[in-house]
Design an enzyme around this catalytic site. Structure first.
Site, PDB file in Angstrom:
ATOM      1  N   LYS A  43       0.794  -1.231   0.000  1.00  0.00           N
ATOM      2  CA  LYS A  43       0.000   0.000   0.000  1.00  0.00           C
ATOM      3  C   LYS A  43       0.834   1.292   0.000  1.00  0.00           C
ATOM      4  O   LYS A  43       0.358   2.354   0.382  1.00  0.00           O
ATOM      5  CB  LYS A  43      -1.000   0.051   1.172  1.00  0.00           C
ATOM      6  CG  LYS A  43      -1.825  -1.188   1.397  1.00  0.00           C
ATOM      7  CD  LYS A  43      -2.216  -1.920   0.147  1.00  0.00           C
ATOM      8  CE  LYS A  43      -3.361  -1.269  -0.600  1.00  0.00           C
ATOM      9  NZ  LYS A  43      -3.619  -2.028  -1.860  1.00  0.00           N
ATOM     10  N   HIS A  99       7.696  -7.491  -1.834  1.00  0.00           N
ATOM     11  CA  HIS A  99       7.306  -6.861  -0.562  1.00  0.00           C
ATOM     12  C   HIS A  99       8.209  -7.354   0.569  1.00  0.00           C
ATOM     13  O   HIS A  99       7.926  -7.102   1.738  1.00  0.00           O
ATOM     14  CB  HIS A  99       5.863  -7.230  -0.202  1.00  0.00           C
ATOM     15  CG  HIS A  99       4.801  -6.498  -0.972  1.00  0.00           C
ATOM     16  ND1 HIS A  99       4.874  -5.165  -1.287  1.00  0.00           N
ATOM     17  CD2 HIS A  99       3.601  -6.924  -1.457  1.00  0.00           C
ATOM     18  CE1 HIS A  99       3.782  -4.820  -1.950  1.00  0.00           C
ATOM     19  NE2 HIS A  99       3.008  -5.860  -2.072  1.00  0.00           N
ATOM     20  N   SER A 129      -4.840   2.750   4.053  1.00  0.00           N
ATOM     21  CA  SER A 129      -5.037   2.055   2.790  1.00  0.00           C
ATOM     22  C   SER A 129      -5.101   0.542   3.024  1.00  0.00           C
ATOM     23  O   SER A 129      -5.943  -0.159   2.450  1.00  0.00           O
ATOM     24  CB  SER A 129      -3.885   2.406   1.846  1.00  0.00           C
ATOM     25  OG  SER A 129      -4.038   1.765   0.612  1.00  0.00           O
TER      26      SER A 129
HETATM   27  P1  A3P Z   1      -5.299   4.352  -1.257  1.00  0.00           P
HETATM   28  O1  A3P Z   1      -5.891   3.096  -0.696  1.00  0.00           O
HETATM   29  O2  A3P Z   1      -4.875   5.306  -0.182  1.00  0.00           O
HETATM   30  O3  A3P Z   1      -6.148   4.998  -2.291  1.00  0.00           O
HETATM   31  P2  A3P Z   1      -0.025  -0.518  -3.594  1.00  0.00           P
HETATM   32  O4  A3P Z   1       0.045  -0.460  -5.075  1.00  0.00           O
HETATM   33  O5  A3P Z   1       1.328  -0.501  -2.933  1.00  0.00           O
HETATM   34  O6  A3P Z   1      -0.888  -1.631  -3.133  1.00  0.00           O
HETATM   35  O7  A3P Z   1      -0.683   0.839  -3.093  1.00  0.00           O
HETATM   36  C1  A3P Z   1      -2.035   1.104  -3.303  1.00  0.00           C
HETATM   37  C2  A3P Z   1      -2.303   2.549  -2.958  1.00  0.00           C
HETATM   38  O8  A3P Z   1      -1.715   3.394  -3.959  1.00  0.00           O
HETATM   39  C3  A3P Z   1      -3.792   2.877  -2.939  1.00  0.00           C
HETATM   40  O9  A3P Z   1      -3.919   3.934  -1.984  1.00  0.00           O
HETATM   41  C4  A3P Z   1      -3.992   3.358  -4.369  1.00  0.00           C
HETATM   42  O10 A3P Z   1      -5.150   4.127  -4.560  1.00  0.00           O
HETATM   43  C5  A3P Z   1      -2.731   4.187  -4.546  1.00  0.00           C
HETATM   44  N1  A3P Z   1      -2.392   4.454  -5.946  1.00  0.00           N
HETATM   45  C6  A3P Z   1      -2.232   3.570  -6.943  1.00  0.00           C
HETATM   46  N2  A3P Z   1      -1.980   4.201  -8.106  1.00  0.00           N
HETATM   47  C7  A3P Z   1      -1.983   5.524  -7.832  1.00  0.00           C
HETATM   48  C8  A3P Z   1      -1.795   6.692  -8.627  1.00  0.00           C
HETATM   49  N3  A3P Z   1      -1.601   6.632  -9.943  1.00  0.00           N
HETATM   50  N4  A3P Z   1      -1.874   7.899  -8.000  1.00  0.00           N
HETATM   51  C9  A3P Z   1      -2.099   7.974  -6.683  1.00  0.00           C
HETATM   52  N5  A3P Z   1      -2.291   6.903  -5.877  1.00  0.00           N
HETATM   53  C10 A3P Z   1      -2.225   5.686  -6.454  1.00  0.00           C
END
Ligand code: A3P
Length: 285
Positions: A43, A99, A129
């Site tokens: 996240k 991870h 998140s």
């Molecule tokens: P939120 O749940 O706060 O919206 P990961 O890819 O490490 O699992 O992280 C997921 C988080 O990154 C989520 O956060 C997701 O919405 C956010 N995220 C993914 N792509 C994004 C982008 N292009 N711009 C901003 N946030 C992004």
């Protein structure tokens, strides 16, 4: 927990995605010096960086990039899906994701010393998140209330273990490693400058307009609408996006909507204690 998680080197991993075979595959993996590794605590912006790096290595051409999902194009090495991808035969530079903590990386990683991009995010936003993600991901234990999940998170009794241990492991990496530390907050503040920073680290020369185009493709709304990156084809048994989307909010500071004032204070107190020996200056401090 015991039912859904297995303990690997003191860290909980989901049994459904990290099978004994896939952990063996991870341990025996042969890294190359020209691999590009994206390392994150969940996240923290993993999917964002996977997409950005894929576009950068393809000179901004999204056509080949958008034929494959992040998990096929920039696979998580320790997840079972990686085994079938014939990564040994892939041409360089391979984009790979993990991870895992630094100290959990296999021997070959320390020998090959590939470039690593470590993406980090304000842990209160990571917590937020992750809390929402736990409600939709079947391979994770149901989080309970946010305050129940908070205790587990701060104790590291969650999938992938302690955020504190994770970040400390990567920040204390050997100085011979080539690691770019970049934050979710930096990406949010200036996407184009972040593209330029990552491209420079990867020694990739790109025209200004190409970097502009990549930044545009990486905008939250564009990735959210992109069928290849938004997990819309992932079976509902794995990820139930009827409750909340994988592309949930994509903002900085959403923890304020989840944590009560005294919970945030408690979080900060634990943070201050656990991070007291860390010299790195984080954007969120
Ligand atoms: P939120 O749940 O706060 O919206 P990961 O890819 O490490 O699992 O992280 C997921 C988080 O990154 C989520 O956060 C997701 O919405 C956010 N995220 C993914 N792509 C994004 C982008 N292009 N711009 C901003 N946030 C992004």
């Amino acid at each position: 927990e015991a039912e859904l998680y297995t303990e690997y080197k003191g860290v909980y991993l989901p049994k459904l995605t990290c099978s004994p075979q896939s952990l063996k595959y991870f341990e025996d993996f042969t890294f190359r010096p020209d691999d590009i590794i994206i390392a994150t605590y969940p996240k923290s912006g993993t999917n964002w960086m996977q997409y950005m790096v894929s576009l950068i290595t393809n000179d901004g051409d999204s056509t080949p990039v958008d034929t494959l999902s992040n998990s096929e194009r920039a696979p998580w090495l320790e997840l079972f899906q990686a085994i079938a991808l014939n990564l040994e035969k892939r041409p360089s530079p391979r984009v790979l994701t993990t991870h895992m903590c630094y100290n959990m990386m296999p021997q070959s990683f320390f020998e090959a010393k590939p470039k690593v991009i470590y993406v980090m995010r304000n842990p209160k936003d990571v917590f937020t998140s992750y809390f929402h993600f736990h409600q939709i991901a079947s391979f994770l234990v149901k989080p309970g209330s946010s305050s129940e999940f908070l205790h587990k998170f701060l104790d590291g009794k969650v999938s992938r273990g302690s955020w504190f241990d994770h970040i400390k492991s990567w920040l204390s990496a050997d100085s011979n490693e080539q690691i770019l530390y970049i934050s979710y907050e930096e990406l949010t503040a200036d996407l184009k400058a972040s593209v330029a920073k990552v491209a420079e680290f990867l020694e990739k020369r790109l025209d200004d307009e190409v970097m502009e185009k990549i930044a545009e493709k990486c905008l939250f709304n564009n990735m959210k609408e992109n069928k290849v990156s938004n997990y819309s084809t992932t079976p509902i048994q794995f990820l139930d996006q009827t409750k909340t989307k994988f592309f949930r909010k994509g903002v900085v500071g959403d923890w304020k909507n989840l944590l009560a004032a005294e919970e945030a204070e408690h979080f900060d107190a634990v943070y201050t204690d656990k991070m007291k020996d860390v010299e790195y200056s984080f954007v969120w401090d």
